[in-house]
Design an enzyme around this catalytic site. Structure first.
Site, PDB file in Angstrom:
ATOM      1  N   ILE A   1       6.353  49.335  31.826  1.00  0.00           N
ATOM      2  CA  ILE A   1       7.105  50.513  31.415  1.00  0.00           C
ATOM      3  C   ILE A   1       8.496  50.391  32.029  1.00  0.00           C
ATOM      4  O   ILE A   1       8.677  49.756  33.067  1.00  0.00           O
ATOM      5  CB  ILE A   1       6.428  51.852  31.808  1.00  0.00           C
ATOM      6  N   ASP A   2       9.480  50.976  31.369  1.00  0.00           N
ATOM      7  CA  ASP A   2      10.863  50.847  31.810  1.00  0.00           C
ATOM      8  C   ASP A   2      11.052  51.432  33.210  1.00  0.00           C
ATOM      9  O   ASP A   2      10.332  52.349  33.623  1.00  0.00           O
ATOM     10  CB  ASP A   2      11.799  51.546  30.831  1.00  0.00           C
ATOM     11  N   HIS A   3      12.071  50.940  33.906  1.00  0.00           N
ATOM     12  CA  HIS A   3      12.284  51.375  35.287  1.00  0.00           C
ATOM     13  C   HIS A   3      12.535  52.876  35.378  1.00  0.00           C
ATOM     14  O   HIS A   3      12.190  53.510  36.375  1.00  0.00           O
ATOM     15  CB  HIS A   3      13.455  50.605  35.916  1.00  0.00           C
TER      16      HIS A   3
ATOM     17  N   VAL B   1      11.193  55.181  33.489  1.00  0.00           N
ATOM     18  CA  VAL B   1      10.008  55.905  33.023  1.00  0.00           C
ATOM     19  C   VAL B   1       9.008  55.988  34.171  1.00  0.00           C
ATOM     20  O   VAL B   1       8.850  55.037  34.940  1.00  0.00           O
ATOM     21  CB  VAL B   1       9.379  55.200  31.804  1.00  0.00           C
TER      22      VAL B   1
ATOM     23  N   ARG C   1      11.484  55.006  23.137  1.00  0.00           N
ATOM     24  CA  ARG C   1      12.846  55.533  23.277  1.00  0.00           C
ATOM     25  C   ARG C   1      13.632  55.321  21.985  1.00  0.00           C
ATOM     26  O   ARG C   1      14.342  56.220  21.519  1.00  0.00           O
ATOM     27  CB  ARG C   1      13.533  54.867  24.462  1.00  0.00           C
TER      28      ARG C   1
END
Length: 253
Positions: free
Chosen positions: A70-72, A74, A167
């Protein structure tokens, strides 16, 4: 808050851990040159490395591996496989789906902005259904299931798992960028404390190993002041309201 309290273990069994990832922590090793330029104030140490350091004294973590990212910016649940075999079986499911490997499904909660009248939603990229709807892009190669709680809160489940997929889909198809996601069009003005956090949280992870299915709910406790995540959705303790939990626990297969 200590790092050990931040990367808390939500669940553990013989096959995996479920941990709650804080904002600003990468889930995979980033490109060091790019990271230093774009995130000079953040530690590039990935989640798994921090996790092993924190829990090496009281957990068997040497063979642990991450199987998804998962993105930093998030927050929320990540599954960490305990063994090479478990990692391979979860990864096989993510690649092939169906009855391959160990089943792993992820649902997210997002707080979004209102759509702009200047950019109308393109319904050609949305499939509506009785149980859930689908956002589709890149010639069907990126698919996200979703259901609206209301105009501000959306629950989503990944079918494919491409970079920034949720996103992108919310911003470019629904025309409702995630709150504080300035990369994808958010116009929100929040305090600096939220610089590395957007209103997208990995809130439920479902696994199936053999005949046993487990649902894991992950609280949203990071910078939980009521500004990024309004109190009508998340309590001071980080628990989502019952109507959101009910949707997170639904089977959308």
């Amino acid at each position: 808050m200590s790092l050990k309290r931040q990367i808390s273990i939500i669940f553990e069994n013989a096959h995996y851990f479920i941990v709650n990832k804080p904002p600003g922590t990468p889930s995979q090793p980033p490109d060091s040159r790019t990271w230093k330029r774009t995130h000079p104030d953040l530690d590039p140490t990935p989640l798994l490395e921090n996790f092993k350091t924190l829990y090496s004294s009281d957990k068997q973590v040497e063979s642990c591996r991450t199987v998804h990212r998962i993105d930093h910016c998030v927050t929320g649940g990540m599954l960490i496989a305990k063994t090479k075999d478990a990692s391979a079986k979860f990864s096989r499911f993510l690649r092939k789906g169906g009855n391959n490997g160990y089943k792993l499904q992820r649902k997210y909660v997002a707080i979004v902005e209102q759509p702009s009248r200047l950019n109308e939603t393109s319904n050609s990229d949305i499939n509506y259904g009785p149980q859930y709807n689908s956002l589709i892009s890149h010639d069907g190669k990126q698919i996200t299931k979703f259901k609206k709680v209301d105009d501000q809160c959306i629950i989503l489940q990944l079918v494919t798992g491409k970079k920034h997929q949720i996103r992108y889909h919310l911003s470019q198809i629904l025309n409702q960028p995630i709150l504080n996601d300035q990369k994808y069009g958010s116009t929100a003005k929040l305090p600096r404390a939220f610089k590395n956090q957007i209103a997208l949280h990995s809130a439920c992870i479902t696994t199936k190993i053999g005949l046993q299915t487990k649902w894991h709910l992950i609280p949203m406790k990071y910078n939980n002041t009521g500004e990024l995540w309004p109190r009508k959705y998340v309590s001071e303790e980080g628990e989502f309201i019952s109507s959101i939990k009910d949707v997170l626990m639904e089977n959308w297969d």
